[in-house]
Design an enzyme around this catalytic site. Structure first.
Site, PDB file in Angstrom:
ATOM      1  N   ASP A 378       0.836  -1.215   0.000  1.00  0.00           N
ATOM      2  CA  ASP A 378       0.000   0.000   0.000  1.00  0.00           C
ATOM      3  C   ASP A 378       0.868   1.260   0.000  1.00  0.00           C
ATOM      4  OD1 ASP A 378       0.775  -0.298   2.683  1.00  0.00           O
ATOM      5  OD2 ASP A 378      -1.277  -0.474   3.456  1.00  0.00           O
ATOM      6  N   HIS A 382       0.715   3.981  -2.823  1.00  0.00           N
ATOM      7  CA  HIS A 382       0.546   5.380  -2.380  1.00  0.00           C
ATOM      8  C   HIS A 382       1.530   6.278  -3.139  1.00  0.00           C
ATOM      9  CE1 HIS A 382       0.049   8.548   0.914  1.00  0.00           C
ATOM     10  NE2 HIS A 382       1.194   8.924   0.345  1.00  0.00           N
ATOM     11  N   GLU A 383       2.783   5.878  -3.180  1.00  0.00           N
ATOM     12  CA  GLU A 383       3.805   6.724  -3.806  1.00  0.00           C
ATOM     13  C   GLU A 383       3.604   6.837  -5.307  1.00  0.00           C
ATOM     14  OE1 GLU A 383       5.083   8.451  -1.770  1.00  0.00           O
ATOM     15  OE2 GLU A 383       5.020   7.224   0.040  1.00  0.00           O
ATOM     16  N   HIS A 386       0.923   9.196  -6.286  1.00  0.00           N
ATOM     17  CA  HIS A 386       1.324  10.611  -6.334  1.00  0.00           C
ATOM     18  C   HIS A 386       1.813  10.970  -7.737  1.00  0.00           C
ATOM     19  CE1 HIS A 386       0.785  11.938  -2.271  1.00  0.00           C
ATOM     20  NE2 HIS A 386       1.613  11.038  -1.753  1.00  0.00           N
ATOM     21  N   TYR A 397       0.164  20.445  -3.323  1.00  0.00           N
ATOM     22  CA  TYR A 397       0.459  19.703  -2.094  1.00  0.00           C
ATOM     23  C   TYR A 397       0.416  20.597  -0.857  1.00  0.00           C
ATOM     24  CZ  TYR A 397       2.379  15.558   0.251  1.00  0.00           C
ATOM     25  OH  TYR A 397       2.552  14.440   1.037  1.00  0.00           O
ATOM     26  N   GLU A 406      -2.969  13.473  -0.831  1.00  0.00           N
ATOM     27  CA  GLU A 406      -2.619  12.385   0.092  1.00  0.00           C
ATOM     28  C   GLU A 406      -3.712  11.316   0.129  1.00  0.00           C
ATOM     29  OE1 GLU A 406      -0.258  11.083   2.099  1.00  0.00           O
ATOM     30  OE2 GLU A 406       0.959  12.316   0.799  1.00  0.00           O
ATOM     31  N   ASP A 417      -4.116  -2.984  -1.989  1.00  0.00           N
ATOM     32  CA  ASP A 417      -3.953  -3.845  -0.810  1.00  0.00           C
ATOM     33  C   ASP A 417      -5.228  -3.727   0.033  1.00  0.00           C
ATOM     34  OD1 ASP A 417      -3.077  -5.227   1.482  1.00  0.00           O
ATOM     35  OD2 ASP A 417      -2.029  -3.472   2.272  1.00  0.00           O
ATOM     36  N   ASP A 420      -7.402  -4.923   4.413  1.00  0.00           N
ATOM     37  CA  ASP A 420      -7.852  -4.194   5.598  1.00  0.00           C
ATOM     38  C   ASP A 420      -7.834  -2.709   5.248  1.00  0.00           C
ATOM     39  OD1 ASP A 420      -5.173  -3.100   5.966  1.00  0.00           O
ATOM     40  OD2 ASP A 420      -4.646  -5.147   6.531  1.00  0.00           O
ATOM     41  N   GLU A 425       0.617  -0.977   7.477  1.00  0.00           N
ATOM     42  CA  GLU A 425       0.699  -1.917   8.604  1.00  0.00           C
ATOM     43  C   GLU A 425       1.813  -2.963   8.443  1.00  0.00           C
ATOM     44  OE1 GLU A 425      -1.719  -1.713   6.435  1.00  0.00           O
ATOM     45  OE2 GLU A 425      -1.794  -3.675   5.461  1.00  0.00           O
ATOM     46  N   VAL A 432       5.222  -5.053  16.614  1.00  0.00           N
ATOM     47  CA  VAL A 432       3.890  -4.762  17.151  1.00  0.00           C
ATOM     48  C   VAL A 432       2.875  -5.129  16.075  1.00  0.00           C
ATOM     49  CG1 VAL A 432       2.366  -2.997  18.137  1.00  0.00           C
ATOM     50  CG2 VAL A 432       4.865  -2.800  18.390  1.00  0.00           C
ATOM     51  N   ASP A 465       3.024  20.320   8.321  1.00  0.00           N
ATOM     52  CA  ASP A 465       2.657  19.285   7.345  1.00  0.00           C
ATOM     53  C   ASP A 465       1.886  19.912   6.172  1.00  0.00           C
ATOM     54  OD1 ASP A 465       2.444  16.648   6.303  1.00  0.00           O
ATOM     55  OD2 ASP A 465       0.523  16.328   7.326  1.00  0.00           O
ATOM     56  N   HIS A 470      -1.209  15.206   5.736  1.00  0.00           N
ATOM     57  CA  HIS A 470      -1.309  13.829   6.238  1.00  0.00           C
ATOM     58  C   HIS A 470      -2.278  13.725   7.418  1.00  0.00           C
ATOM     59  CE1 HIS A 470       2.659  13.650   4.188  1.00  0.00           C
ATOM     60  NE2 HIS A 470       2.277  12.418   3.891  1.00  0.00           N
TER      61      HIS A 470
HETATM   62  S1  TI1 Z   1       4.330  11.222  -0.410  1.00  0.00           S
HETATM   63  C1  TI1 Z   1       5.125  11.083   1.105  1.00  0.00           C
HETATM   64  C2  TI1 Z   1       5.414  12.442   1.694  1.00  0.00           C
HETATM   65  C3  TI1 Z   1       6.832  12.519   2.090  1.00  0.00           C
HETATM   66  C4  TI1 Z   1       7.231  13.906   2.449  1.00  0.00           C
HETATM   67  C5  TI1 Z   1       8.656  13.940   2.778  1.00  0.00           C
HETATM   68  C6  TI1 Z   1       9.494  14.365   1.630  1.00  0.00           C
HETATM   69  C7  TI1 Z   1       4.182  10.303   1.965  1.00  0.00           C
HETATM   70  O1  TI1 Z   1       3.049  10.668   2.069  1.00  0.00           O
HETATM   71  N1  TI1 Z   1       4.664   9.199   2.500  1.00  0.00           N
HETATM   72  C8  TI1 Z   1       3.783   8.343   3.197  1.00  0.00           C
HETATM   73  C9  TI1 Z   1       4.443   6.965   3.366  1.00  0.00           C
HETATM   74  C10 TI1 Z   1       3.441   6.006   3.861  1.00  0.00           C
HETATM   75  C11 TI1 Z   1       2.319   5.727   3.113  1.00  0.00           C
HETATM   76  C12 TI1 Z   1       3.652   5.400   5.053  1.00  0.00           C
HETATM   77  C13 TI1 Z   1       1.392   4.841   3.593  1.00  0.00           C
HETATM   78  C14 TI1 Z   1       2.735   4.498   5.565  1.00  0.00           C
HETATM   79  C15 TI1 Z   1       1.589   4.236   4.811  1.00  0.00           C
HETATM   80  C16 TI1 Z   1       3.404   8.877   4.529  1.00  0.00           C
HETATM   81  O2  TI1 Z   1       2.288   8.741   4.909  1.00  0.00           O
HETATM   82  N2  TI1 Z   1       4.365   9.486   5.234  1.00  0.00           N
HETATM   83  C17 TI1 Z   1       4.126  10.019   6.542  1.00  0.00           C
HETATM   84  C18 TI1 Z   1       5.057   9.338   7.522  1.00  0.00           C
HETATM   85  C19 TI1 Z   1       4.408  11.501   6.585  1.00  0.00           C
HETATM   86  O3  TI1 Z   1       5.140  11.985   5.713  1.00  0.00           O
HETATM   87  O4  TI1 Z   1       3.910  12.186   7.468  1.00  0.00           O
HETATM   88 ZN    ZN Z   2       2.087  10.773   0.210  1.00  0.00          ZN
END
Ligand code: TI1
Ligand code: ZN
Length: 543
Positions: A378, A382-383, A386, A397, A406, A417, A420, A425, A432, A465, A470
């Site tokens: 996932d 996600h990436e 983008h 953004y 986001e 995925d 859930d 996760e 954990v 942020d 996020h």
């Molecule tokens: S697109 C990236 C932003 C990063 C900014 C820093 C240059 C992002 O959103 N990353 C996700 C990674 C992720 C995705 C983690 C799904 C877990 C699940 C993200 O959510 N990053 C969090 C930690 C954040 O940047 O706050």
């Molecule tokens: Zn992101």
């Protein structure tokens, strides 16, 4: 008469091998012990039926063979069988013994000191010193059939070969550093004068080899006519392959790889697009050393600890490509077959992953908040989403458009995925179980608002942020959860894709997203579905 050979590879040294045939002086007395036994099983190549045998097996002579000189003598005594041409020679390349006690004399056929390309004659002698088999290519006609003179030198042949391919020499001729810090050349060039056998014809040519990993893996084998510089044959001998690897969670998976220069690359050329999926190791270098080094393995088995993050980044990039291609007929993130590039081991203890405009980066995590972030499909979806957003709606953004940006990444992360409603996760807090970075069904569980009443007005700074992209994504995430629950995933994904690629614009707000999704639902499925989408957004207080 025209002289066929001007100079031959510079020096005119005598071959180390033997000269057999009428022109050679054969001192040995005619001795039946050296003669090929009549019961020898001689196999003639169909194409060269009147020429030399390609395989002879059985006990071939009664005379014991204990040395190279003995093999030479055997050939001389049996020159008629082998149709040896006085102008060609056999040069001993190698003598190998095996675990059965057999000795194998490996010869290179040469004509006037020029090797016949990719040809061998091998004499196999058993433990008792008897010749058990002889096989290979003698090319008895080669000397008469070569019509060219050598006009080109090695360098000119190399130039002719470079002009044949679509990589510039300057692009490939760079120094690279191995992950261990050793500097090595990206480019290997070879140019050797050979006799090129082709369909019973023989051409004096340079066998040029151009091998490089950058800008794309190449292992070019090019034969340049030594007289006029024309290209006789050219092929890139990099091969697609199927490798295997161990993922971040210890799971085994099969990988699309590439073979070149005796090694395998995490480089997938099999997808139905012009581009490739290439995966790199940033070696903790950070943004100024992107993308990093190709991830390679000599055995096509990517099982090491260091390779795990790369295995999953590569594998899941392919999975997400397939998702967009199979569901929306979208070729890569830009819909136009762009290369999908990922770098793992980005930075140090980096608890994040990102799309940085032209590629993805994945941190290793610090080991307690996250482990290697590419280990979660996932996150990869996600990436890469983008990247889809950047080439479609281009949602800015920051603030609401940023939270939508986001959220769409999370929503497609869910579609890929969908076991859930949790995000990340698989790699979040290793050790954990059951927790995650975010939940789409229950955003508040991880401190995200799930309703407009709880929208957080945060500053548009990195600290804030970027207006809580996020954080406030919890609101559209929850709307997506309600939507998918009521109309099902397959309609929801069409609606979300249509909204993202057709209706949303860079500064769309939550309200605009609501309208875009309702409109898409109406377009695709009519008012009942559109009404379900509307109530999903009503539930989170967005009108
Ligand atoms: S697109 C990236 C932003 C990063 C900014 C820093 C240059 C992002 O959103 N990353 C996700 C990674 C992720 C995705 C983690 C799904 C877990 C699940 C993200 O959510 N990053 C969090 C930690 C954040 O940047 O706050
Ligand atoms: Zn992101």
């Amino acid at each position: 008469m025209k002289q066929h050979w001007k100079t031959v590879a510079g020096a005119v040294t005598l071959s180390a091998g033997l000269l057999i045939g009428s022109g050679a002086s054969v001192n040995a007395e005619a001795d039946p012990a050296w003669k090929l036994k009549p019961e020898a099983n001689i196999q003639m190549d169909q194409s060269v039926l009147e020429q030399a045998p390609s395989f002879i097996s059985g006990k071939l002579s009664t005379q014991k063979i204990n040395s190279k000189q003995d093999v030479d003598k055997f050939f001389k005594e049996n020159k008629d069988v082998f149709k040896k041409n006085p102008k060609s020679q056999l040069e001993l390349k190698d003598v190998k013994t095996d675990e059965l006690g057999m000795t194998h004399y490996v010869y290179q056929p040469v004509v006037h000191n020029v090797p016949i390309d990719q040809s061998r004659v091998i004499v196999h002698v058993d433990q008792q010193g008897e010749i058990a088999a002889i096989n290979g290519e003698f090319h008895p006609d080669a000397p008469e059939k070569i019509k060219q003179q050598r006009e080109l030198n090695k360098k000119e042949a190399l130039d002719a070969a470079w002009s044949q391919i679509d990589v510039e020499r300057s692009e490939a001729d760079v120094k690279k550093k191995s992950p261990e810090g050793k500097s090595f050349n990206n480019l290997t060039e070879k140019s050797e004068l050979v006799v090129l056998p082709q369909d019973g014809e023989y051409t004096l040519a340079y066998h040029v080899q151009l091998q490089f990993a950058e800008p794309t893996p190449g292992n070019w084998q090019i034969w340049v006519n030594a007289e006029d510089g024309s290209i006789e044959k050219a092929m890139n001998k990099v091969h697609e392959a199927t490798g295997s690897g161990t993922g971040v969670l210890g799971d085994q998976k099969s990988l699309n790889t590439y073979y070149a220069n005796s090694t395998y690359y995490l480089y997938d050329v099999t997808k139905p697009m012009s581009g490739v999926i290439a995966t790199y190791d940033n070696n903790n270098g950070g943004q100024y050393s992107l993308p990093g080094y190709y991830v390679t393995d000599s055995g096509n088995t990517f099982y090491s600890e260091r390779q795990k993050a790369a295995v999953d980044a590569h594998y899941y990039a392919g999975e997400v490509f397939d998702y967009y291609y199979d569901n929306f007929n979208r070729e890569s993130y830009d819909g136009n077959g762009a290369d999908i590039v990922s770098s793992v081991h980005f930075g140090s203890n980096y608890n994040n992953a990102a799309w940085v405009g032209n590629q993805m980066i994945y941190g290793d995590g610090d080991g307690s908040t996250f482990t290697y972030l590419s280990g979660a499909d996932d996150i990869v979806a996600h990436e890469l989403t983008h990247a889809v957003t950047d080439t479609t709606a281009e949602l800015v953004y920051e603030n609401q458009s940023g939270a939508l940006n986001e959220s769409f990444s999370d929503v497609f992360g869910y579609f890929v995925d969908n076991e859930d409603w949790l995000m990340g996760e698989d790699v979040y807090t290793p050790g954990v179980t059951g927790d995650a970075l975010r939940s789409m069904s229950n955003p508040t569980q991880y401190d995200q608002p799930a309703h407009m009443d709880d929208y957080q007005d945060l500053p548009n700074t990195e600290q804030g942020d970027w207006g809580g992209v996020h954080i406030n994504s919890g609101i559209p995430n929850k709307a997506a959860y309600y939507t998918i629950n009521s109309i099902g995933q397959s309609k929801a994904e069409e609606i979300y894709y249509r909204a993202l690629t057709v209706y949303l614009t860079p500064n769309s707000t939550f309200s605009d997203a609501r309208q875009a999704l309702i409109q898409s639902a109406q377009d695709l499925y009519g008012s009942t579905t559109a009404n379900s989408v509307a109530s999903a957004w009503n539930n989170v207080g967005v009108y």
